[in-house]
Motif scaffolding. Structure first.
Motif, PDB file in Angstrom:
ATOM      1  N   ARG A 110      40.226  65.660  34.799  1.00  0.00           N
ATOM      2  CA  ARG A 110      41.550  65.127  34.471  1.00  0.00           C
ATOM      3  C   ARG A 110      41.626  63.614  34.621  1.00  0.00           C
ATOM      4  NH1 ARG A 110      47.065  66.349  37.669  1.00  0.00           N
ATOM      5  NH2 ARG A 110      48.437  65.178  36.307  1.00  0.00           N
ATOM      6  N   ARG A 111      40.974  63.084  35.658  1.00  0.00           N
ATOM      7  CA  ARG A 111      41.051  61.643  35.896  1.00  0.00           C
ATOM      8  C   ARG A 111      39.762  61.148  36.531  1.00  0.00           C
ATOM      9  NH1 ARG A 111      44.338  63.827  39.882  1.00  0.00           N
ATOM     10  NH2 ARG A 111      46.193  63.569  38.635  1.00  0.00           N
ATOM     11  N   LEU A 112      39.599  59.835  36.481  1.00  0.00           N
ATOM     12  CA  LEU A 112      38.482  59.157  37.122  1.00  0.00           C
ATOM     13  C   LEU A 112      38.977  58.536  38.417  1.00  0.00           C
ATOM     14  CD1 LEU A 112      35.729  57.690  37.350  1.00  0.00           C
ATOM     15  CD2 LEU A 112      36.658  55.960  35.784  1.00  0.00           C
ATOM     16  N   GLU A 113      38.232  58.749  39.488  1.00  0.00           N
ATOM     17  CA  GLU A 113      38.574  58.160  40.773  1.00  0.00           C
ATOM     18  C   GLU A 113      37.351  57.437  41.323  1.00  0.00           C
ATOM     19  OE1 GLU A 113      40.032  61.335  43.225  1.00  0.00           O
ATOM     20  OE2 GLU A 113      41.946  61.374  42.185  1.00  0.00           O
ATOM     21  N   PHE A 114      37.585  56.344  42.020  1.00  0.00           N
ATOM     22  CA  PHE A 114      36.512  55.580  42.642  1.00  0.00           C
ATOM     23  C   PHE A 114      37.126  54.579  43.606  1.00  0.00           C
ATOM     24  CE2 PHE A 114      37.776  53.487  38.773  1.00  0.00           C
ATOM     25  CZ  PHE A 114      37.847  52.139  39.096  1.00  0.00           C
ATOM     26  N   THR A 115      36.307  54.002  44.443  1.00  0.00           N
ATOM     27  CA  THR A 115      36.754  52.935  45.319  1.00  0.00           C
ATOM     28  C   THR A 115      35.891  51.711  45.046  1.00  0.00           C
ATOM     29  OG1 THR A 115      35.268  53.562  47.113  1.00  0.00           O
ATOM     30  CG2 THR A 115      37.484  54.507  47.146  1.00  0.00           C
ATOM     31  N   SER A 116      36.422  50.576  45.403  1.00  0.00           N
ATOM     32  CA  SER A 116      35.677  49.325  45.328  1.00  0.00           C
ATOM     33  C   SER A 116      35.991  48.546  46.592  1.00  0.00           C
ATOM     34  CB  SER A 116      36.089  48.523  44.089  1.00  0.00           C
ATOM     35  OG  SER A 116      35.331  47.334  43.997  1.00  0.00           O
ATOM     36  N   SER A 117      35.021  47.854  47.104  1.00  0.00           N
ATOM     37  CA  SER A 117      35.200  47.113  48.341  1.00  0.00           C
ATOM     38  C   SER A 117      36.345  46.123  48.223  1.00  0.00           C
ATOM     39  CB  SER A 117      33.913  46.358  48.679  1.00  0.00           C
ATOM     40  OG  SER A 117      34.103  45.541  49.797  1.00  0.00           O
ATOM     41  N   SER A 118      37.047  45.924  49.306  1.00  0.00           N
ATOM     42  CA  SER A 118      38.147  44.960  49.313  1.00  0.00           C
ATOM     43  C   SER A 118      37.683  43.587  49.773  1.00  0.00           C
ATOM     44  CB  SER A 118      39.267  45.461  50.233  1.00  0.00           C
ATOM     45  OG  SER A 118      38.776  45.598  51.552  1.00  0.00           O
ATOM     46  N   ARG A 119      36.393  43.458  50.027  1.00  0.00           N
ATOM     47  CA  ARG A 119      35.880  42.168  50.464  1.00  0.00           C
ATOM     48  C   ARG A 119      36.055  41.118  49.372  1.00  0.00           C
ATOM     49  NH1 ARG A 119      30.124  44.184  51.838  1.00  0.00           N
ATOM     50  NH2 ARG A 119      30.771  45.631  50.252  1.00  0.00           N
ATOM     51  N   GLU A 120      36.225  39.868  49.788  1.00  0.00           N
ATOM     52  CA  GLU A 120      36.478  38.773  48.850  1.00  0.00           C
ATOM     53  C   GLU A 120      35.390  38.656  47.795  1.00  0.00           C
ATOM     54  OE1 GLU A 120      37.332  35.082  50.791  1.00  0.00           O
ATOM     55  OE2 GLU A 120      38.840  35.992  52.077  1.00  0.00           O
ATOM     56  N   LYS A 121      34.143  38.899  48.153  1.00  0.00           N
ATOM     57  CA  LYS A 121      33.062  38.750  47.184  1.00  0.00           C
ATOM     58  C   LYS A 121      33.137  39.794  46.070  1.00  0.00           C
ATOM     59  CE  LYS A 121      29.369  41.421  49.316  1.00  0.00           C
ATOM     60  NZ  LYS A 121      28.002  41.400  49.738  1.00  0.00           N
ATOM     61  N   LYS A 122      33.963  40.791  46.228  1.00  0.00           N
ATOM     62  CA  LYS A 122      34.111  41.841  45.224  1.00  0.00           C
ATOM     63  C   LYS A 122      35.340  41.638  44.340  1.00  0.00           C
ATOM     64  CE  LYS A 122      30.655  44.452  46.675  1.00  0.00           C
ATOM     65  NZ  LYS A 122      29.657  45.144  45.938  1.00  0.00           N
ATOM     66  N   GLU A 123      35.966  40.467  44.397  1.00  0.00           N
ATOM     67  CA  GLU A 123      37.147  40.208  43.563  1.00  0.00           C
ATOM     68  C   GLU A 123      36.817  40.349  42.079  1.00  0.00           C
ATOM     69  OE1 GLU A 123      40.548  39.750  44.073  1.00  0.00           O
ATOM     70  OE2 GLU A 123      39.918  40.557  45.999  1.00  0.00           O
ATOM     71  N   GLY A 124      35.601  39.977  41.687  1.00  0.00           N
ATOM     72  CA  GLY A 124      35.197  40.140  40.289  1.00  0.00           C
ATOM     73  C   GLY A 124      35.222  41.596  39.870  1.00  0.00           C
ATOM     74  N   ALA A 125      34.825  42.482  40.774  1.00  0.00           N
ATOM     75  CA  ALA A 125      34.842  43.916  40.479  1.00  0.00           C
ATOM     76  C   ALA A 125      36.272  44.388  40.265  1.00  0.00           C
ATOM     77  CB  ALA A 125      34.180  44.703  41.611  1.00  0.00           C
ATOM     78  N   LYS A 126      37.188  43.906  41.105  1.00  0.00           N
ATOM     79  CA  LYS A 126      38.595  44.307  40.962  1.00  0.00           C
ATOM     80  C   LYS A 126      39.127  43.899  39.586  1.00  0.00           C
ATOM     81  CE  LYS A 126      43.076  43.885  43.214  1.00  0.00           C
ATOM     82  NZ  LYS A 126      43.993  42.897  42.702  1.00  0.00           N
ATOM     83  N   GLY A 127      38.855  42.681  39.180  1.00  0.00           N
ATOM     84  CA  GLY A 127      39.292  42.219  37.861  1.00  0.00           C
ATOM     85  C   GLY A 127      38.649  43.012  36.734  1.00  0.00           C
ATOM     86  N   PHE A 128      37.370  43.333  36.896  1.00  0.00           N
ATOM     87  CA  PHE A 128      36.660  44.137  35.895  1.00  0.00           C
ATOM     88  C   PHE A 128      37.330  45.488  35.715  1.00  0.00           C
ATOM     89  CE2 PHE A 128      33.605  47.634  35.378  1.00  0.00           C
ATOM     90  CZ  PHE A 128      33.148  47.374  34.089  1.00  0.00           C
ATOM     91  N   TYR A 129      37.582  46.182  36.821  1.00  0.00           N
ATOM     92  CA  TYR A 129      38.179  47.515  36.735  1.00  0.00           C
ATOM     93  C   TYR A 129      39.583  47.463  36.147  1.00  0.00           C
ATOM     94  CZ  TYR A 129      34.241  49.233  39.453  1.00  0.00           C
ATOM     95  OH  TYR A 129      32.984  49.564  39.872  1.00  0.00           O
ATOM     96  N   GLU A 130      40.374  46.488  36.570  1.00  0.00           N
ATOM     97  CA  GLU A 130      41.732  46.371  36.028  1.00  0.00           C
ATOM     98  C   GLU A 130      41.694  46.068  34.533  1.00  0.00           C
ATOM     99  OE1 GLU A 130      44.318  45.037  39.920  1.00  0.00           O
ATOM    100  OE2 GLU A 130      43.335  43.455  38.767  1.00  0.00           O
ATOM    101  N   SER A 131      40.747  45.259  34.094  1.00  0.00           N
ATOM    102  CA  SER A 131      40.652  44.943  32.661  1.00  0.00           C
ATOM    103  C   SER A 131      40.210  46.148  31.832  1.00  0.00           C
ATOM    104  CB  SER A 131      39.700  43.765  32.426  1.00  0.00           C
ATOM    105  OG  SER A 131      38.347  44.159  32.595  1.00  0.00           O
ATOM    106  N   HIS A 132      39.680  47.168  32.495  1.00  0.00           N
ATOM    107  CA  HIS A 132      39.268  48.393  31.808  1.00  0.00           C
ATOM    108  C   HIS A 132      40.233  49.548  32.068  1.00  0.00           C
ATOM    109  CE1 HIS A 132      35.540  46.132  31.301  1.00  0.00           C
ATOM    110  NE2 HIS A 132      35.330  46.944  30.280  1.00  0.00           N
ATOM    111  N   GLY A 133      41.468  49.221  32.437  1.00  0.00           N
ATOM    112  CA  GLY A 133      42.518  50.225  32.522  1.00  0.00           C
ATOM    113  C   GLY A 133      42.702  50.908  33.861  1.00  0.00           C
TER     114      GLY A 133
END
Length: 147
Positions: A110-133
């Protein structure tokens, strides 16, 4: 040309490529090859897969996908999405994420679930995931060691 697909059998190139990528994801891993036992268990399981991005046979990205069962539905859980540092910004991560979504649909999730680190060096990952919905959920994340 980048090709995305599930790993279908163990070989040392797969194990070493996964180990190299895992080190780029986390300094806790020393870059050594991933164990044959883990790779074969993931490949043989109907509930898990290793999705590999390869460029002319060289592993340049990977992720692990798993079906998580709940009482009302099933979801796909993504772990260890990583793209080789030399290939970032070339669309490989988006291709892997699209493959994860397609894998989930093919497994009636039904859905995709995952976590990503909240560390500052992972801010690029957060932007990547948000840009992909993906959206960040407000949640309490818990972890308990079992050993």
């Amino acid at each position: 040309m980048i090709e995305i697909g599930p790993a279908t059998e163990y070989d040392i190139e797969l194990a070493e490529g996964m180990g190299r990528l895992r080190q780029q994801l986390s300094a806790r891993h020393d870059g050594s090859a991933i164990s044959r036992e883990i790779i074969e268990e993931l490949i043989e399981s109907p509930y898990h897969d290793i999705l590999i991005a390869a460029d002319d046979g060289k592993i340049v990205g990977m992720t692990i996908v798993s079906i998580v069962m709940a009482t009302l539905d099933r979801n796909v859980y993504m772990e260890d999405l990583v793209v080789d540092s030399e290939c970032r910004g070339k669309g490989v991560g988006g291709m892997l994420l699209d493959a994860v979504k397609e894998w989930g649909r093919a497994h009636n999730c039904r859905r995709l679930e995952f976590t990503s680190s909240s560390r500052e060096k992972k801010e690029g990952a957060k932007g990547f995931y948000e840009s992909h919905g993906a959206e960040v959920r407000e949640t309490n994340a818990f972890r308990a060691e079992l050993n």
